[in-house]
Design a protein around this motif. Structure first.
Motif, PDB file in Angstrom:
ATOM      1  N   ASN A  66      37.338  -1.094 101.424  1.00  0.00           N
ATOM      2  CA  ASN A  66      37.846   0.091 100.331  1.00  0.00           C
ATOM      3  C   ASN A  66      37.783   1.411 101.031  1.00  0.00           C
ATOM      4  O   ASN A  66      37.905   2.292 100.552  1.00  0.00           O
ATOM      5  CB  ASN A  66      37.004   0.019  99.347  1.00  0.00           C
ATOM      6  N   GLY A  67      37.624   1.325 102.551  1.00  0.00           N
ATOM      7  CA  GLY A  67      37.539   2.373 103.191  1.00  0.00           C
ATOM      8  C   GLY A  67      36.382   3.293 103.426  1.00  0.00           C
ATOM      9  O   GLY A  67      36.367   4.274 104.008  1.00  0.00           O
ATOM     10  N   ILE A  68      35.033   2.673 102.898  1.00  0.00           N
ATOM     11  CA  ILE A  68      33.840   3.489 103.153  1.00  0.00           C
ATOM     12  C   ILE A  68      33.360   2.986 104.523  1.00  0.00           C
ATOM     13  O   ILE A  68      33.271   1.926 105.026  1.00  0.00           O
ATOM     14  CB  ILE A  68      32.759   2.721 102.081  1.00  0.00           C
ATOM     15  N   LYS A  69      33.181   4.345 105.362  1.00  0.00           N
ATOM     16  CA  LYS A  69      32.396   3.867 106.476  1.00  0.00           C
ATOM     17  C   LYS A  69      31.094   3.317 106.529  1.00  0.00           C
ATOM     18  O   LYS A  69      29.935   4.002 105.797  1.00  0.00           O
ATOM     19  CB  LYS A  69      32.369   5.452 107.160  1.00  0.00           C
ATOM     20  N   ILE A  70      30.974   2.406 107.158  1.00  0.00           N
ATOM     21  CA  ILE A  70      29.593   1.574 107.155  1.00  0.00           C
ATOM     22  C   ILE A  70      28.896   1.545 108.552  1.00  0.00           C
ATOM     23  O   ILE A  70      29.448   1.102 109.265  1.00  0.00           O
ATOM     24  CB  ILE A  70      29.653   0.111 106.513  1.00  0.00           C
ATOM     25  N   THR A  71      27.844   1.896 108.830  1.00  0.00           N
ATOM     26  CA  THR A  71      27.034   1.853 109.745  1.00  0.00           C
ATOM     27  C   THR A  71      25.753   1.086 109.439  1.00  0.00           C
ATOM     28  O   THR A  71      24.981   1.391 108.569  1.00  0.00           O
ATOM     29  CB  THR A  71      26.815   3.213 110.643  1.00  0.00           C
ATOM     30  N   VAL A  72      25.564  -0.161 110.499  1.00  0.00           N
ATOM     31  CA  VAL A  72      24.267  -0.754 110.162  1.00  0.00           C
ATOM     32  C   VAL A  72      23.627  -0.903 111.316  1.00  0.00           C
ATOM     33  O   VAL A  72      23.973  -1.331 112.502  1.00  0.00           O
ATOM     34  CB  VAL A  72      24.604  -2.280 109.987  1.00  0.00           C
ATOM     35  N   LEU A  73      22.252  -0.525 111.349  1.00  0.00           N
ATOM     36  CA  LEU A  73      21.147  -0.395 112.437  1.00  0.00           C
ATOM     37  C   LEU A  73      20.278  -1.551 112.326  1.00  0.00           C
ATOM     38  O   LEU A  73      19.744  -1.719 111.138  1.00  0.00           O
ATOM     39  CB  LEU A  73      20.490   1.044 112.129  1.00  0.00           C
ATOM     40  N   LEU A  74      20.164  -2.394 113.442  1.00  0.00           N
ATOM     41  CA  LEU A  74      19.407  -3.453 113.204  1.00  0.00           C
ATOM     42  C   LEU A  74      18.801  -3.520 114.555  1.00  0.00           C
ATOM     43  O   LEU A  74      18.863  -3.138 115.608  1.00  0.00           O
ATOM     44  CB  LEU A  74      20.192  -4.800 113.084  1.00  0.00           C
TER      45      LEU A  74
END
Length: 156
Positions: A66-74
């Motif tokens: 839906n256009g949301i900028k997602i950043t995932v730190l693992l």
């Protein structure tokens, strides 16, 4: 006038901060996380040591579409130990996933639109929601959000 301002400030903060204790509040917390993910307007930053809960990953993927900028730190070591299916799901969905390898990435937090943060001891695993004693705190505290925004900027 000071009294009115104090009351307004108190009421705003009353609704800006929420605490959840698990496993008792697990269902309400899952609903809250899902709501925040799916109603975010711009960005979501996730830092999670152990992330195997597929329903949360699916909500992040939906938000990303839906256009949301997602950043995932693992944590890289944790991902490699677990042959992480969620890591693969997120990566295949073109979500920015960063693996921290120089130090143990032990954070458990989300930041939604730089306006609300979730912090606590909870990992995104079924065991954490169903069996562990954990605590999660949602806040709109501007001081904390400022520090988190500075932290998040290091990874963007």
């Amino acid at each position: 006038m000071k009294k009115i301002l104090f009351i307004v400030f108190f009421v705003i903060n009353l609704y800006a901060n929420e605490a959840y204790f698990l496993p008792e509040d697990a269902n309400h917390l899952k609903e809250k996380i899902r709501y925040e993910i799916l109603t975010s307007k711009e960005s979501i930053f996730v830092a999670m040591y152990n992330f195997s809960y597929k329903s949360i990953a699916k909500d992040l993927i939906k938000a990303s579409k839906n256009g949301i900028k997602i950043t995932v730190l693992l944590d890289k070591t944790k991902v490699e130990e677990d042959d992480d299916e969620v890591y693969n799901m997120l990566s295949e969905a073109n979500i920015k996933v960063i693996l921290v390898e120089d130090k143990k990435m032990h954070l458990k937090m989300l930041v939604f639109d730089n306006k609300i943060a979730m912090i606590g001891s909870l990992n995104f695993t079924k065991q954490s929601f169903e069996e562990n004693i954990d605590m999660v705190y949602f806040t709109k505290d501007w001081k904390l959000l400022g520090k988190l925004k500075d932290f998040v900027a290091k990874f963007e």
